[in-house]
Design an enzyme around this catalytic site. Structure first.
Site, short mmCIF file in Angstrom:
data_model
loop_
_atom_site.label_atom_id
_atom_site.label_comp_id
_atom_site.label_asym_id
_atom_site.label_seq_id
_atom_site.Cartn_x
_atom_site.Cartn_y
_atom_site.Cartn_z
N ASN A 222 0.80 -1.22 0.00
CA ASN A 222 0.00 0.00 0.00
C ASN A 222 0.83 1.28 0.00
OD1 ASN A 222 -2.42 1.82 0.80
ND2 ASN A 222 -1.02 2.04 2.53
N SER B 123 -3.20 3.23 -8.53
CA SER B 123 -3.93 4.51 -8.53
C SER B 123 -4.58 4.71 -9.88
CB SER B 123 -2.95 5.66 -8.25
OG SER B 123 -3.58 6.91 -8.46
N TYR C 195 4.81 9.67 -10.37
CA TYR C 195 3.81 8.86 -9.67
C TYR C 195 3.05 7.95 -10.64
CZ TYR C 195 -0.14 7.87 -6.52
OH TYR C 195 -1.10 7.27 -5.73
N ALA C 196 2.56 8.51 -11.74
CA ALA C 196 1.80 7.72 -12.70
C ALA C 196 2.67 6.62 -13.30
CB ALA C 196 1.25 8.62 -13.81
N ALA C 197 3.93 6.94 -13.58
CA ALA C 197 4.82 5.92 -14.14
C ALA C 197 5.01 4.77 -13.16
CB ALA C 197 6.17 6.55 -14.48
N SER C 198 5.18 5.10 -11.88
CA SER C 198 5.40 4.04 -10.89
C SER C 198 4.14 3.21 -10.67
CB SER C 198 5.89 4.65 -9.57
OG SER C 198 4.86 5.40 -8.94
N LYS C 199 3.00 3.85 -10.62
CA LYS C 199 1.76 3.12 -10.38
C LYS C 199 1.35 2.29 -11.60
CE LYS C 199 0.89 4.24 -6.11
NZ LYS C 199 0.93 3.22 -5.05
N ILE D 265 -9.57 9.82 -2.98
CA ILE D 265 -9.98 9.30 -1.68
C ILE D 265 -9.63 10.33 -0.60
CG2 ILE D 265 -9.77 7.40 -0.03
CD1 ILE D 265 -10.92 6.52 -2.71
#
Length: 241
Positions: free
Chosen positions: A76, A128, A140-144, A173
């Site tokens: 998480n 995400s 962030y988007a690349a990692s997720k 959220i």
């Protein structure tokens, strides 16, 4: 024998909600988070560990694998470094990837042998909706998105061993992390709310509910899937064309 679930980043937000729900379901939880929770849930143990410290993480995982039989894992913990591409540094990309991608790999490598030996395992990766694309989220988007690729790959690799691997893609959220990058009175926050078909933010408990489905003994025929808990935003993407 108690059923143990390892949860990373379980001291607040979605992670805390997952631990609270698991505790209510009768599980014992092992929370890996550098910060302690305000209050421990029933049968929760907190292990103060910086997941960005590879050596410390490997040491902790080795100790945990010797002391507990861990057959369920929730990856998480996550980090956001919001920035437009022009302002995204390679050091930020590496730091985000270290937490969002490398830590789950190390964790799975440690506990996979026990899962294979028992012919049972449940793994939930918290990705995400940003993996589908979002402004100021290059790192962030690349990692997720990478985490989703790993989810599908692991699902195929472990399917014959009774181990399922699934992912959840939360939309907006109401967590501390969301508020930190989306202040309640900011125009972009209102734009986010306006774009959610159900017209509200999601609650951490709603993500926890989805996680508990994937972690259940009875979810053995579901693997390699991504469940978007997003208030309908992902459906809206499909209709935008």
């Amino acid at each position: 024998m108690p059923h143990f679930v390892l949860v990373t980043g379980g001291s607040s937000g979605i992670g805390k909600a997952i631990i609270e729900r698991l505790s209510a379901e009768g599980f014992h939880t092992l929370n890996l988070d550098r910060q302690a929770p305000r209050q421990l849930s029933l049968n929760e143990q907190h292990f103060p560990i910086d997941l960005l410290d590879t050596g410390a993480l490997e040491h902790a995982l080795d100790r945990l694998s010797q002391e507990y039989e861990i057959l369920r894992v929730v990856n998480n913990a996550g980090m956001v470094k919001p920035a437009l591409l022009e302002s995204t540094s390679i050091s930020d990309v590496r730091e985000v990837a270290k937490l969002n991608i490398e830590a789950p790999i190390l964790i799975m490598q440690q506990f996979l042998p026990a899962m294979k030996a028992r012919k049972f395992g449940r793994v939930v990766n918290i990705s995400s909706r940003a993996a589908l694309g979002k402004e100021k989220r290059t790192a962030y988007a690349a990692s997720k998105a990478g985490l989703l690729g790993m989810t599908r790959t692991w699902a195929l690799e472990f399917a014959g061993s009774g181990i399922t691997v699934n992912a959840i893609g939360p939309g907006p959220i109401a967590t501390e992390l969301f508020t930190a990058v989306n202040p309640p009175d900011a125009p972009q926050t209102q734009r986010i709310l306006d774009a959610i078909p159900v017209k509200r933010l999601g609650e951490p408990a709603e993500v926890a509910h989805a996680a508990c489905f994937f972690l259940d003994d009875r979810a053995g025929f579901v693997t390699g899937q991504v469940l978007y808990v997003c208030g309908g935003m992902t459906v809206g993407l499909g209709n935008a064309a």
